[in-house]
Motif scaffolding. Structure first.
Motif, PDB file in Angstrom:
ATOM      1  N   UNK A   1       0.819  -1.207   0.000  1.00  0.00           N
ATOM      2  CA  UNK A   1       0.000   0.000   0.000  1.00  0.00           C
ATOM      3  C   UNK A   1       0.858   1.264   0.000  1.00  0.00           C
ATOM      4  N   UNK A   2       2.016   1.212   0.674  1.00  0.00           N
ATOM      5  CA  UNK A   2       2.864   2.401   0.825  1.00  0.00           C
ATOM      6  C   UNK A   2       4.176   2.289   0.055  1.00  0.00           C
ATOM      7  N   UNK A   3       4.200   1.488  -0.990  1.00  0.00           N
ATOM      8  CA  UNK A   3       5.454   1.204  -1.681  1.00  0.00           C
ATOM      9  C   UNK A   3       6.087   2.444  -2.323  1.00  0.00           C
ATOM     10  N   UNK A   4       5.309   3.472  -2.583  1.00  0.00           N
ATOM     11  CA  UNK A   4       5.847   4.665  -3.238  1.00  0.00           C
ATOM     12  C   UNK A   4       6.392   5.703  -2.261  1.00  0.00           C
ATOM     13  N   UNK A   5       6.257   5.474  -0.960  1.00  0.00           N
ATOM     14  CA  UNK A   5       6.752   6.446   0.013  1.00  0.00           C
ATOM     15  C   UNK A   5       8.241   6.219   0.288  1.00  0.00           C
ATOM     16  N   UNK A   6       8.917   7.277   0.666  1.00  0.00           N
ATOM     17  CA  UNK A   6      10.374   7.226   0.788  1.00  0.00           C
ATOM     18  C   UNK A   6      10.838   6.185   1.798  1.00  0.00           C
ATOM     19  N   UNK A   7      10.149   6.086   2.921  1.00  0.00           N
ATOM     20  CA  UNK A   7      10.599   5.157   3.959  1.00  0.00           C
ATOM     21  C   UNK A   7      10.479   3.703   3.521  1.00  0.00           C
ATOM     22  N   UNK A   8       9.615   3.421   2.545  1.00  0.00           N
ATOM     23  CA  UNK A   8       9.413   2.040   2.097  1.00  0.00           C
ATOM     24  C   UNK A   8      10.624   1.492   1.354  1.00  0.00           C
ATOM     25  N   UNK A   9      11.515   2.371   0.900  1.00  0.00           N
ATOM     26  CA  UNK A   9      12.713   1.912   0.195  1.00  0.00           C
ATOM     27  C   UNK A   9      13.816   1.480   1.153  1.00  0.00           C
ATOM     28  N   UNK A  10      13.637   1.752   2.442  1.00  0.00           N
ATOM     29  CA  UNK A  10      14.637   1.341   3.433  1.00  0.00           C
ATOM     30  C   UNK A  10      14.553  -0.171   3.680  1.00  0.00           C
ATOM     31  N   UNK A  11      15.648  -0.723   4.126  1.00  0.00           N
ATOM     32  CA  UNK A  11      15.638  -2.115   4.542  1.00  0.00           C
ATOM     33  C   UNK A  11      14.785  -2.290   5.780  1.00  0.00           C
ATOM     34  N   UNK A  12      14.154  -3.451   5.902  1.00  0.00           N
ATOM     35  CA  UNK A  12      13.310  -3.751   7.057  1.00  0.00           C
ATOM     36  C   UNK A  12      13.939  -4.898   7.838  1.00  0.00           C
ATOM     37  N   UNK A  13      13.981  -4.742   9.154  1.00  0.00           N
ATOM     38  CA  UNK A  13      14.519  -5.781  10.025  1.00  0.00           C
ATOM     39  C   UNK A  13      13.367  -6.579  10.619  1.00  0.00           C
ATOM     40  N   UNK A  14      13.399  -7.873  10.400  1.00  0.00           N
ATOM     41  CA  UNK A  14      12.370  -8.782  10.911  1.00  0.00           C
ATOM     42  C   UNK A  14      12.973  -9.602  12.046  1.00  0.00           C
TER      43      UNK A  14
END
Length: 658
Positions: A434-447
């Protein structure tokens, strides 16, 4: 008389219907919700099943293993292939992962009831057997999540029934069916490799004593058993002698990273004797299998179990003496096989409820036999009725108390009680899309959880993952197995909503929380800031990560005017100067081939809540001539916004965190 018989039959049919409905309810009600999350081996089997169903390989890209690698020490194959079949038929989901064990529990009830009917012909005792199966805690708790080794419970009673029928009837069909069932049961749990040969040895001796073994019919059992056992035997040989992994047609004979033969021995006999009884008759530390308040079988069952054991041993002895078949004998033989297996476990591999799962159907038989034995000792009708009424009341109170706790409070207390259960990330994928176009979505995510939860949740292609080459810690820009006490502040984080300490910890650091169904997605605190100044050349902010209860701010920089490291650094946070030290960077000097860059590093320890509270952070370099130039500066934004649909959640979390 006819009316009495019809009433009796009606009672049986109604009772049987009620018991079947109860078993269905206990094993299918909220199946995807209770127990909470997914067990670590359950999710491993689920992803391997998905890979097999979709690509014909497991997570390590091995074609159709006869024994899966799992986390390096192996995993039994039958449940994974059953799950893969359900995936092909109904799609991959948590429901289809657990469907196999739930249906297996019905098979255990069915064959257990048939076994009881053969033992106690023309009586209502099989209904008692089925009733106990329905209400005793261990049969509900172990048969509601996809731990593949728990499949041994149903395999044990199927093996008992088919082999007992083979001896009783001497029909070739039962010998053939027994061989197939026994061969497939080897794929339910590796510990079956010990129990099954011991049982067959006793069964064979018993059959010879009764004069019921015929060589040609015995071959009908041994042939399918040998064919099905051969691949597993070859796997054992490969691992015992460190031979290379092999292929048998499309099937892989697996070479494991950690071969578990060292878990067997005779060093811990006394310890195992104690733990075998306490873990299987009372409870163990596996809170997803047992509760201390109820035990595995309710504590009121124990006197009847021991009474039934004495009765079963006596009936077996009489059967041997009189050379007449009795269904008590196979139960005792299986019990002896389980007993020997439990005794020779060693080290950390203790005889807990999972490793002893194959013993519980024999326990159920013994309890049933014990209750009947006690009732038969009572001479008068009123005594029998009083005994039945009191016992039924005790079991009813125990059962309703257990069922209420299990289906209500249990999940609320599940975390961190069931520490090997974690939620999958099913609620995170649609949020990211849903938020793939926002800047923060391009950051790596830690699971934070075991890597299998990530692979299963996002249905990663095992060929893209390529574990043998790439390992398991990262996939693309995402990090796996990253916990908040190792926070890399430039990345986003995902944390379970039940993990309140981690939620509070990340919120304090300055992360922006977005609460979803099962997890809270934490957006990097740098999204609260605008980068006003950032030197583009010869500057790198390695990362900002948590160090105990502080944040380590570190990187390296070179003065572009002098083409040399700065003489010193200044760090200013909201107008206050913070101590910052120069640190040697041998890595920078070696990579760039400049020894004079060795002193280019900087390190500062700043308060944990800096990025959650400060309005500005400025890093300044001091040249050799005393001149100063701003290297890096961030200023807090007036407001950070997600889509309007997320704002109420954010505000609620912010209010709660205050």
């Amino acid at each position: 008389m006819l009316k009495h018989i019809n009433r009796r039959n009606l009672f049986r049919y109604v009772s049987l219907g009620i018991l079947i409905a109860t078993i269905l309810f206990l094993h299918f009600y909220k199946l995807t919700e209770i127990p909470y999350g997914m067990y670590v081996d359950e999710v491993g089997s689920a992803y391997d099943a998905y890979s097999i169903a979709a690509y014909g390989v497991d997570r390590y890209t091995k074609s159709y293993p006869v024994y899966f690698t799992n986390y390096g020490d192996g995993q039994n194959a039958l449940y994974t292939y059953i799950t893969a079949l359900f995936f092909r038929l109904f799609g991959a989901s948590k429901l289809t992962v657990r469907m196999g064990i739930a249906l297996s529990s019905l098979a255990a009830a069915f064959f257990g009831y048939l076994y009881a009917c053969r033992k106690w012909k023309g009586k209502d005792i099989p209904l008692l057997f089925l009733c106990l199966y329905a209400i005793l805690p261990v049969f509900t708790m172990t048969q509601r999540f996809g731990l593949e080794s728990h499949l041994m419970l149903s395999a044990s009673i199927m093996a008992l029934y088919t082999t007992a029928r083979a001896l009783e009837t001497e029909k070739w069909q039962y010998y053939l069916l027994s061989g197939i069932v026994l061969g497939l049961s080897l794929y339910t749990y590796a510990l079956m490799y010990i129990v099954l040969p011991l049982y067959l040895l006793l069964w064979l001796g018993y059959g010879v004593r009764l004069g019921k073994i015929r060589l040609r019919k015995l071959l009908l059992l041994l042939l399918p058993l040998g064919l099905l056992a051969a691949p597993l035997l070859m796997v054992q040989i490969i691992n015992a002698f460190s031979l290379p992994e092999m292929r048998l047609g499309p099937f892989t004979l697996t070479r494991l990273e950690k071969y578990r033969s060292g878990e067997l021995g005779f060093q811990d006999l006394l310890r195992n004797l104690k733990q075998m009884f306490t873990n299987t008759l009372f409870y163990d530390n596996l809170t997803y299998n047992t509760f201390s308040r109820y035990g595995t079988l309710y504590y009121i069952s124990l006197p009847f179990l021991f009474t039934g054991l004495v009765k079963t041993a006596r009936e077996t002895w009489l059967s041997l003496r009189q050379k007449q078949f009795d269904y008590a004998a196979p139960v005792l033989f299986w019990l002896m096989g389980e007993f020997v297996m439990g005794c020779i476990l060693k080290g950390w591999s203790t005889p807990n409820t999972t490793r002893m799962i194959g013993i519980f159907m024999t326990y159920l038989y013994l309890i049933t036999a014990g209750i009947c034995s006690v009732r038969n000792c009572l001479k008068k009708i009123w005594q029998k009725r009083a005994f039945g009424g009191i016992l039924a009341s005790l079991y009813a109170v125990s059962f309703f108390s257990f069922a209420h706790y299990y289906f209500t409070d249990y999940n609320r207390l599940a975390y961190p009680m069931n520490w090997l259960f974690y939620e999958t990330y099913d609620d995170i994928l649609p949020f990211l899309e849903e938020h793939q176009n926002q800047s923060w979505a391009s950051r790596g995510v830690c699971y934070p959880n075991n890597y299998m939860y990530y692979l299963w949740s996002f249905r990663i292609n095992p060929y893209d993952l390529n574990i043998p080459v790439n390992g398991i810690q990262t996939f693309g820009k995402d990090s796996i197995n990253e916990f908040p006490n190792k926070v890399l502040v430039r990345n986003n984080y995902v944390v379970s909503n039940l993990d309140q300490p981690s939620i509070e910890f990340l919120t304090r650091i300055g992360y922006i929380p977005v609460k979803k169904d099962k997890h809270t997605f934490f957006i990097c605190p740098f999204e609260n800031y605008d980068v006003v100044v950032s030197q583009e050349q010869l500057f790198y902010l390695d990362n900002i990560h948590v160090l105990d209860q502080d944040i380590k701010f570190f990187g390296w920089c070179v003065d572009p005017k002098a083409d040399a490291p700065f003489a010193a650094y200044l760090l200013e946070i909201d107008g206050a100067m913070v101590d910052i030290q120069k640190t040697p960077r041998t890595d920078v000097a070696e990579i760039l081939g400049r020894e004079d860059y060795l002193e280019s590093g900087f390190t500062a320890i700043i308060p944990l809540d800096t990025l959650g509270t400060c309005n500005s952070l400025t890093l300044t370099g001091v040249g050799a001539d005393g001149s100063q130039s701003v290297i890096y500066q961030i200023l807090r934004k007036e407001k950070f916004l997600l889509d309007s649909a997320d704002l109420p959640m954010n505000r609620a979390i912010e209010k709660q965190s205050r």
